[in-house]
Enzyme design. Structure first.
Site, PDB file in Angstrom:
ATOM      1  N   GLY A   1     -50.667  43.373  17.938  1.00 51.49           N
ATOM      2  CA  GLY A   1     -50.882  43.985  16.627  1.00 51.49           C
ATOM      3  C   GLY A   1     -52.238  44.671  16.578  1.00 51.49           C
ATOM      4  CB  ILE A   2     -53.616  46.443  13.967  1.00 49.94           C
ATOM      5  CG1 ILE A   2     -54.722  47.390  13.667  1.00 49.94           C
ATOM      6  CG2 ILE A   2     -53.229  45.694  12.738  1.00 49.94           C
ATOM      7  CD1 ILE A   2     -54.304  48.407  12.599  1.00 49.94           C
TER       8      ILE A   2
ATOM      9  N   GLY B   1     -44.650  46.233  11.967  1.00 55.60           N
ATOM     10  CA  GLY B   1     -43.686  45.867  13.010  1.00 55.60           C
ATOM     11  C   GLY B   1     -43.651  44.380  13.298  1.00 55.60           C
TER      12      GLY B   1
ATOM     13  CB  ALA C   1     -61.068  41.100  15.432  1.00 54.84           C
TER      14      ALA C   1
ATOM     15  CD  GLU D   1     -46.148  48.459  14.605  1.00 51.39           C
ATOM     16  OE1 GLU D   1     -45.261  47.586  14.504  1.00 51.39           O
ATOM     17  OE2 GLU D   1     -47.026  48.643  13.753  1.00 51.39           O
TER      18      GLU D   1
HETATM   19  N1  COA Z   1     -57.026  34.348   1.084  1.00 53.50           N
HETATM   20  C1  COA Z   1     -57.793  35.306   0.497  1.00 53.50           C
HETATM   21  N2  COA Z   1     -58.161  36.443   1.110  1.00 53.50           N
HETATM   22  C2  COA Z   1     -57.734  36.621   2.373  1.00 53.50           C
HETATM   23  C3  COA Z   1     -56.951  35.682   3.046  1.00 53.50           C
HETATM   24  C4  COA Z   1     -56.592  34.504   2.346  1.00 53.50           C
HETATM   25  N3  COA Z   1     -55.835  33.572   2.916  1.00 53.50           N
HETATM   26  N4  COA Z   1     -56.689  36.145   4.281  1.00 53.50           N
HETATM   27  C5  COA Z   1     -57.267  37.340   4.387  1.00 53.50           C
HETATM   28  N5  COA Z   1     -57.912  37.621   3.242  1.00 53.50           N
HETATM   29  C6  COA Z   1     -58.660  38.846   2.950  1.00 53.50           C
HETATM   30  C7  COA Z   1     -59.850  38.984   3.867  1.00 53.50           C
HETATM   31  O1  COA Z   1     -60.996  38.321   3.368  1.00 53.50           O
HETATM   32  C8  COA Z   1     -60.011  40.495   3.921  1.00 53.50           C
HETATM   33  O2  COA Z   1     -60.622  40.925   2.725  1.00 53.50           O
HETATM   34  P1  COA Z   1     -61.627  42.205   2.730  1.00 53.50           P
HETATM   35  O3  COA Z   1     -60.805  43.359   3.255  1.00 53.50           O
HETATM   36  O4  COA Z   1     -62.000  42.339   1.306  1.00 53.50           O
HETATM   37  O5  COA Z   1     -62.721  41.798   3.666  1.00 53.50           O
HETATM   38  C9  COA Z   1     -58.575  40.990   3.864  1.00 53.50           C
HETATM   39  O6  COA Z   1     -57.824  39.958   3.241  1.00 53.50           O
HETATM   40  C10 COA Z   1     -57.988  41.289   5.267  1.00 53.50           C
HETATM   41  O7  COA Z   1     -58.073  40.105   6.021  1.00 53.50           O
HETATM   42  P2  COA Z   1     -58.530  40.080   7.552  1.00 53.50           P
HETATM   43  O8  COA Z   1     -58.380  38.678   8.012  1.00 53.50           O
HETATM   44  O9  COA Z   1     -59.854  40.731   7.724  1.00 53.50           O
HETATM   45  O10 COA Z   1     -57.467  41.052   8.165  1.00 53.50           O
HETATM   46  P3  COA Z   1     -57.169  41.507   9.643  1.00 53.50           P
HETATM   47  O11 COA Z   1     -57.799  42.821   9.873  1.00 53.50           O
HETATM   48  O12 COA Z   1     -57.426  40.434  10.638  1.00 53.50           O
HETATM   49  O13 COA Z   1     -55.591  41.726   9.515  1.00 53.50           O
HETATM   50  C11 COA Z   1     -53.480  41.217   8.561  1.00 53.50           C
HETATM   51  C12 COA Z   1     -54.757  40.660   9.156  1.00 53.50           C
HETATM   52  C13 COA Z   1     -52.510  40.074   8.357  1.00 53.50           C
HETATM   53  C14 COA Z   1     -53.759  41.887   7.219  1.00 53.50           C
HETATM   54  C15 COA Z   1     -52.900  42.257   9.575  1.00 53.50           C
HETATM   55  O14 COA Z   1     -52.679  41.626  10.796  1.00 53.50           O
HETATM   56  C16 COA Z   1     -51.609  42.869   9.090  1.00 53.50           C
HETATM   57  O15 COA Z   1     -51.655  43.823   8.351  1.00 53.50           O
HETATM   58  N6  COA Z   1     -50.434  42.315   9.488  1.00 53.50           N
HETATM   59  C17 COA Z   1     -49.144  42.770   9.052  1.00 53.50           C
HETATM   60  C18 COA Z   1     -48.630  43.935   9.841  1.00 53.50           C
HETATM   61  C19 COA Z   1     -48.411  43.588  11.277  1.00 53.50           C
HETATM   62  O16 COA Z   1     -48.435  42.468  11.700  1.00 53.50           O
HETATM   63  N7  COA Z   1     -48.179  44.595  12.073  1.00 53.50           N
HETATM   64  C20 COA Z   1     -47.937  44.345  13.479  1.00 53.50           C
HETATM   65  C21 COA Z   1     -48.024  45.439  14.379  1.00 53.50           C
HETATM   66  S1  COA Z   1     -49.434  46.535  14.205  1.00 53.50           S
END
Ligand code: COA
Length: 434
Positions: free
Chosen positions: A214-215, A335, A217, A237
């Site tokens: 995925g996308i 995805g 860190a 993807e």
């Molecule tokens: N409660 C409250 N806030 C939360 C939280 C929780 N349990 N989990 C995450 N957050 C907040 C973070 O603090 C962050 O806030 P900010 O943007 O204001 O800093 C935001 O939500 C994003 O969280 P973060 O952990 O930094 O996201 P990430 O970049 O590691 O991505 C997903 C995590 C889940 C959002 C991302 O993997 C995703 O979009 N997944 C769905 C799509 C997917 O899986 N695609 C797959 C192929 S690309």
């Protein structure tokens, strides 16, 4: 007429091209790093002549000037993935969100959304008049083919990617030559938590596996831990800069792939200029539309497919929310489910949800008794398999609710284990000591 003559006749300025967009039209916009920024700016520049134009898009990397509050009467954004600038617009009700599995978006474009116009970005034509959709084939190809009119920004910075990703110059109604570097996505910062998660994921990856990443860190952290693996493949993807060194060092060579051997298959790419240079005219990278790449039945033809995705929250029964914080939509399924289901169809396949145990600087546990009110279940508990945090690996497949809860509590942050254990005792009417 030769394609060269056609090209000359249909080569116009951006301002002229966007006059092909009319009020109330539906416009599909090229995705992510393939966004045709010059055309978007020209369309927004013509806003006073446009009302009620619906804009279809997914991952928004650019500024999204059509999301400004003053643009309300002119444009309405229909987002199939809520990221970046689109989040705030969705929150304040100025933009919509349409949930959809990524591999179904092309079908949605063909049958339901039916764009009038597609605004895309392509590489300059080759000697036969073929333009590559480059780093964004995904839904962009289907959006273009479904639209009555295609307007293309022809950009020599768009890599000429190989695969099922070419349009003929003669398919395009207006060609706008405008060179500009692609939007870059800088690598995420990988800290100690991400490294620990990466190591735990790597413990589930074997030589010869085919990976989807995925996308963010976490994928980068996983890739950093794969330098001792061999014969890995990619059917993903997207991929980013993190994969380049593993490919160049031969750890990822696709040799043992059972579908498209020796090809790195992807539907879109986001990264820095280093990535865009790497994929330019690189025949080992195979780009194809998302209804092929993300189709679970296609994914499943890769033996030993390992999918790695992340989430926002997971409850003690294994329900995964990856797209909202409560009711606040911050992302979408993308995805994730396509690949989790594809992995389950793959011989030897495995799917991993990799997630830091806490959010908000350690104040919130991501492993929770129940999902927040309004949180969307992105991956349901029948589909989920491995869950990985910095504290270990929980294998939920074939486990009872009680066993799942116990496995998840063991990989939760130690600060939250006592409260989760209390919940366990109340819920399952028995004591369980961490
Ligand atoms: N409660 C409250 N806030 C939360 C939280 C929780 N349990 N989990 C995450 N957050 C907040 C973070 O603090 C962050 O806030 P900010 O943007 O204001 O800093 C935001 O939500 C994003 O969280 P973060 O952990 O930094 O996201 P990430 O970049 O590691 O991505 C997903 C995590 C889940 C959002 C991302 O993997 C995703 O979009 N997944 C769905 C799509 C997917 O899986 N695609 C797959 C192929 S690309």
């Amino acid at each position: 007429m030769s394609w060269q003559e056609y090209y000359k006749q249909h080569c116009v300025s951006a301002a002229e091209a966007v006059r092909m967009i009319h009020s109330n039209d539906v416009v599909a916009i090229g995705h992510a790093a393939g966004e045709p920024s010059a055309l978007i700016d020209a369309m927004v520049g013509n806003a006073e002549n446009l009302h009620g134009v619906e804009l279809l898009h997914m991952v928004l990397l650019g500024k999204g000037p059509y999301l400004d509050e003053q643009m309300k009467e002119h444009f309405r954004h229909n987002s199939l993935f809520v990221g970046g600038a689109a989040r705030k617009a969705v929150e304040r009700g100025q933009a919509d969100f349409t949930p959809c599995y990524f591999h179904r978006v092309p079908e949605l474009l063909r049958t339901t959304l039916q764009p009038d116009v597609a605004m895309i970005m392509v590489s300059p034509p080759d000697e036969e008049g073929n333009c590559s959709l480059g780093v964004s084939v995904d839904y962009t190809m289907a959006g273009a083919l479904a639209a009555k009119t295609i307007i293309a920004q022809v950009n020599r910075h768009m890599p000429r990617c190989h695969g099922d990703c070419f349009l003929k110059v003669t398919d395009i109604a207006a060609l706008v030559e405008h060179d500009q570097p692609l939007i870059e996505l800088q690598p995420a910062v990988v800290g100690e938590t991400e490294r620990a998660i990466g190591r735990n994921c790597a413990s589930l990856i074997r030589d010869g596996d085919c990976l989807q990443l995925g996308i963010g860190a976490l994928p980068d952290a996983v890739l950093m831990c794969l330098h001792d693996k061999n014969d890995l493949g990619l059917h993903t993807e997207m991929f980013s800069d993190g994969a380049i060194d593993l490919i160049r060092d031969g750890n990822i060579n696709g040799r043992r792939k059972t579908l498209h051997p020796c090809k790195h298959v992807s539907t879109f790419l986001m990264g820095t200029q280093r990535l865009y240079d790497f994929v330019d005219d690189n025949p080992s990278v195979y780009m194809a539309p998302v209804d092929y790449v993300n189709n679970p039945w296609v994914i499943g033809q890769n033996d030993n497919l390992v999918s790695i995705n992340s989430c926002v929250q997971i409850d003690l029964t294994g329900q995964v929310c990856s797209e909202s914080v409560g009711l606040r939509q911050i992302s979408a399924v993308g995805g994730q489910v396509d690949f989790i289901r594809g992995a389950s169809l793959s011989k030897g396949g495995r799917s991993i949800i990799a997630v830091g145990s806490t959010a908000a600087g350690g104040r919130i546990s991501k492993i929770v008794p129940v999902l927040d009110e309004g949180a969307a279940v992105t991956t349901n508990r029948m589909d989920v398999e491995y869950v990985v945090t910095e504290y270990g690996v929980a294998d939920l497949k074939g486990k009872t609710l009680r066993e799942r809860a116990a496995a998840l509590i063991q990989i939760a942050h130690p600060d939250f284990r006592p409260i989760l254990t209390e919940v366990y005792t109340q819920r399952f009417h028995q004591k369980w000591a961490v």
